[in-house]
Design a protein around this motif. Structure first.
Motif, PDB file in Angstrom:
ATOM      1  N   UNK A 177       0.758  -0.976   0.146  1.00 12.97           N
ATOM      2  CA  UNK A 177       0.304  -0.041  -0.199  1.00 12.97           C
ATOM      3  C   UNK A 177       1.133   1.135  -0.503  1.00 12.97           C
ATOM      4  N   UNK A 178       2.025   1.159   1.016  1.00 12.42           N
ATOM      5  CA  UNK A 178       2.809   2.733   0.703  1.00 12.42           C
ATOM      6  C   UNK A 178       3.828   2.912  -0.455  1.00 12.42           C
ATOM      7  N   UNK A 179       3.815   1.799  -0.990  1.00 10.27           N
ATOM      8  CA  UNK A 179       4.807   1.445  -1.791  1.00 10.27           C
ATOM      9  C   UNK A 179       3.753   2.784  -3.386  1.00 10.27           C
ATOM     10  N   UNK A 180       2.905   2.044  -3.206  1.00  7.20           N
ATOM     11  CA  UNK A 180       1.734   2.579  -4.262  1.00  7.20           C
ATOM     12  C   UNK A 180       1.607   4.108  -4.309  1.00  7.20           C
ATOM     13  N   UNK A 181       1.440   4.238  -2.687  1.00  3.42           N
ATOM     14  CA  UNK A 181       0.852   5.899  -2.416  1.00  3.42           C
ATOM     15  C   UNK A 181       2.180   6.711  -2.668  1.00  3.42           C
ATOM     16  N   UNK A 182       3.376   6.356  -2.389  1.00  2.00           N
ATOM     17  CA  UNK A 182       4.706   6.961  -2.636  1.00  2.00           C
ATOM     18  C   UNK A 182       4.957   7.214  -4.493  1.00  2.00           C
ATOM     19  N   UNK A 183       4.710   5.888  -5.104  1.00  2.00           N
ATOM     20  CA  UNK A 183       5.032   6.261  -6.336  1.00  2.00           C
ATOM     21  C   UNK A 183       3.887   6.444  -6.949  1.00  2.00           C
ATOM     22  N   UNK A 184       2.934   6.166  -6.063  1.00  2.00           N
ATOM     23  CA  UNK A 184       1.359   6.794  -7.528  1.00  2.00           C
ATOM     24  C   UNK A 184       0.732   5.638  -8.396  1.00  2.00           C
ATOM     25  N   UNK A 185       1.798   5.317  -8.935  1.00  2.00           N
ATOM     26  CA  UNK A 185       1.171   4.255  -9.579  1.00  2.00           C
ATOM     27  C   UNK A 185       1.925   2.832  -9.612  1.00  2.00           C
ATOM     28  N   UNK A 186       1.011   1.175  -9.849  1.00  2.00           N
ATOM     29  CA  UNK A 186       1.232   0.287  -9.520  1.00  2.00           C
ATOM     30  C   UNK A 186       2.847  -0.453 -10.182  1.00  2.00           C
ATOM     31  N   UNK A 187       2.936  -0.247 -11.326  1.00  2.00           N
ATOM     32  CA  UNK A 187       3.667  -0.313 -11.998  1.00  2.00           C
ATOM     33  C   UNK A 187       4.984   0.327 -11.461  1.00  2.00           C
ATOM     34  N   UNK A 188       4.604   0.875 -11.153  1.00  2.00           N
ATOM     35  CA  UNK A 188       6.611   1.648 -10.328  1.00  2.00           C
ATOM     36  C   UNK A 188       6.580   1.230  -9.110  1.00  2.00           C
ATOM     37  N   UNK A 189       5.249   0.702  -8.337  1.00  2.00           N
ATOM     38  CA  UNK A 189       5.866   0.298  -6.704  1.00  2.00           C
ATOM     39  C   UNK A 189       6.125  -0.973  -7.223  1.00  2.00           C
ATOM     40  N   UNK A 190       5.650  -2.260  -8.265  1.00  2.00           N
ATOM     41  CA  UNK A 190       6.045  -3.005  -8.534  1.00  2.00           C
ATOM     42  C   UNK A 190       7.582  -3.128  -9.073  1.00  2.00           C
ATOM     43  N   UNK A 191       7.916  -2.115  -9.668  1.00  2.00           N
ATOM     44  CA  UNK A 191       9.505  -1.924  -9.926  1.00  2.00           C
ATOM     45  C   UNK A 191      10.586  -2.154  -8.843  1.00  2.00           C
TER      46      UNK A 191
ATOM     47  N   UNK B  68      -2.776  -7.919  -3.641  1.00  2.00           N
ATOM     48  CA  UNK B  68      -1.888  -7.390  -2.200  1.00  2.00           C
ATOM     49  C   UNK B  68      -3.160  -6.102  -1.848  1.00  2.00           C
ATOM     50  N   UNK B  69      -3.087  -4.632  -3.120  1.00  2.00           N
ATOM     51  CA  UNK B  69      -4.229  -4.003  -2.138  1.00  2.00           C
ATOM     52  C   UNK B  69      -5.897  -4.469  -2.010  1.00  2.00           C
ATOM     53  N   UNK B  70      -5.980  -5.094  -3.713  1.00  2.00           N
ATOM     54  CA  UNK B  70      -7.333  -5.501  -2.927  1.00  2.00           C
ATOM     55  C   UNK B  70      -7.927  -6.397  -2.554  1.00  2.00           C
TER      56      UNK B  70
ATOM     57  N   UNK C  93      -6.544   8.459   5.043  1.00  2.00           N
ATOM     58  CA  UNK C  93      -6.735   8.535   6.134  1.00  2.00           C
ATOM     59  C   UNK C  93      -5.969   6.728   6.774  1.00  2.00           C
ATOM     60  N   UNK C  94      -5.372   5.726   5.984  1.00  2.00           N
ATOM     61  CA  UNK C  94      -4.841   4.943   6.073  1.00  2.00           C
ATOM     62  C   UNK C  94      -3.460   5.387   5.932  1.00  2.00           C
ATOM     63  N   UNK C  95      -3.556   5.695   5.159  1.00  2.00           N
ATOM     64  CA  UNK C  95      -1.768   7.122   4.610  1.00  2.00           C
ATOM     65  C   UNK C  95      -0.934   7.769   6.308  1.00  2.00           C
ATOM     66  N   UNK C  96      -2.096   8.314   6.425  1.00  2.00           N
ATOM     67  CA  UNK C  96      -1.509   8.641   7.735  1.00  2.00           C
ATOM     68  C   UNK C  96      -1.406   7.966   8.712  1.00  2.00           C
ATOM     69  N   UNK C  97      -1.799   6.965   8.146  1.00  4.28           N
ATOM     70  CA  UNK C  97      -1.350   5.928   9.971  1.00  4.28           C
ATOM     71  C   UNK C  97      -0.003   4.926   9.636  1.00  4.28           C
ATOM     72  N   UNK C  98       0.342   4.492   8.072  1.00  6.82           N
ATOM     73  CA  UNK C  98       0.686   4.328   7.789  1.00  6.82           C
ATOM     74  C   UNK C  98       1.965   4.483   7.617  1.00  6.82           C
ATOM     75  N   UNK C  99       2.140   5.730   7.350  1.00  8.64           N
ATOM     76  CA  UNK C  99       3.081   6.939   7.200  1.00  8.64           C
ATOM     77  C   UNK C  99       4.123   6.510   8.684  1.00  8.64           C
TER      78      UNK C  99
ATOM     79  N   UNK D  58       3.480   4.436  11.394  1.00  6.91           N
ATOM     80  CA  UNK D  58       4.590   3.157  11.363  1.00  6.91           C
ATOM     81  C   UNK D  58       5.819   3.092  10.377  1.00  6.91           C
ATOM     82  N   UNK D  59       6.223   3.563   9.390  1.00  8.84           N
ATOM     83  CA  UNK D  59       6.667   3.520   8.820  1.00  8.84           C
ATOM     84  C   UNK D  59       7.992   4.441   8.982  1.00  8.84           C
TER      85      UNK D  59
END
Length: 291
Positions: free
Chosen positions: A9-23, A35-37, A63-69, A71-72
């Motif tokens: 979730x954080x990888x997609x949040x920070x990169x903005x794209x599923x493909x970039x998060x995958x890389x 995983x997101x689903x 809201x989840x991103x704020x909590x996850x960030x 934690x990160x």
């Protein structure tokens, strides 16, 4: 809920794209999507909206991103205290001119200092929004007034009139009034993404560009090719030996501001980039101010 899904979730949040998060994660895009689903099913909420340019957080995703960030951030602090090098991705949004002519030539120094940090430099017309988690850091032309942001003035910079040496030799310009008889280069009014870019009216309300582009780099190339006179930041105009200043009395001052989401700013990798950029702007203040 599988807490490891938060990493995806954080990888997609920070990169903005599923493909970039995958890389970034070293997996395929299908795995990231799955995983997101799974995370969305566990929470009972949709976390991302699919748009033309990628994934954008929904209200629940914000809201989840704020909590996850948070934690990160705690995990990163532990890593930093353990003397391990910083790693991850820092996304930086900057105007095309500043990103291309000032930030990009200096990024090698940052990369050498932080070899395990990746930098995504988004340098184009307009800015990504740190409020919507489109970027970690935005370098903008005016201080943001809304959103959960922390902002600070990065630096002032100067702009002047420039033309090619050959153009000035063939058609000397003696006064601001004389500019009305020369082809001027500037922005397309309908694509002026910030009011701070409306320079010519500040010089003379009767001036308007004959050659127009939404790209400052295109404007620079037109001026360098001898097509006319352009208002350019000094960190662009003074860098090109083919250009000369026109009318020394004309000097426009603007500012760059740093804006980050208040949760993201606390991440060590974000702090590292902000500190580096502030240091670079301070060290090259004369370049930015055209002194």
């Amino acid at each position: 809920m599988n807490w490891d899904d938060m990493r995806f979730f954080l990888a997609v949040t920070h990169t903005g794209q599923i493909a970039r998060a995958a890389v970034q994660l070293g997996v395929d895009a299908t795995t990231v999507t799955r995983r997101i689903r799974r995370l969305e099913q566990a929470l009972g909420h949709t976390l991302f909206e699919q748009r033309r340019d990628g994934q954008h957080l929904t209200e629940m995703g914000e809201r989840l991103a704020a909590k996850a960030d948070a934690l990160e951030r705690a995990m990163s602090d532990v890593t930093e205290q353990g003397a391990h090098p910083l790693e991850g991705v820092v996304r930086v949004s900057a105007s095309e001119g500043f990103g291309t002519w000032f930030v990009a030539p200096r990024l090698g120094g940052f990369s050498a200092a932080y070899p395990r940090l990746n930098v995504d430099l988004v340098a184009n017309s307009g800015f990504l929004s740190p409020s919507r988690r489109e970027t970690d850091i935005a370098i903008v032309l005016a201080r943001p007034r809304k959103g959960p942001l922390v902002s600070r003035r990065l630096t002032d910079y100067a702009l002047r009139l420039y033309a090619s040496r050959a153009y000035v030799e063939g058609a000397p310009i003696a006064s601001k009034a004389a500019l009305r008889t020369h082809p001027l280069i500037g922005y397309i009014p309908d694509f002026l993404y910030a009011p701070e870019l409306d320079y010519l009216e500040e010089i003379d309300p009767q001036l308007s560009p004959r050659l127009r582009s939404s790209s400052i780099n295109a404007q620079h190339r037109m001026a360098a090719a001898g097509a006319g006179v352009a208002v350019l930041p000094c960190f662009i105009g003074d860098t090109d030996p083919n250009l000369v200043r026109v009318l020394d009395e004309v000097r426009i001052t603007r500012s760059f501001w740093l804006a980050t989401h208040r949760d993201v700013l606390a991440l060590p990798r974000t702090r590292a980039f902000v500190d580096w950029l502030v240091g670079a702007a301070t060290a090259d203040r004369d370049v930015l101010l055209g002194l």
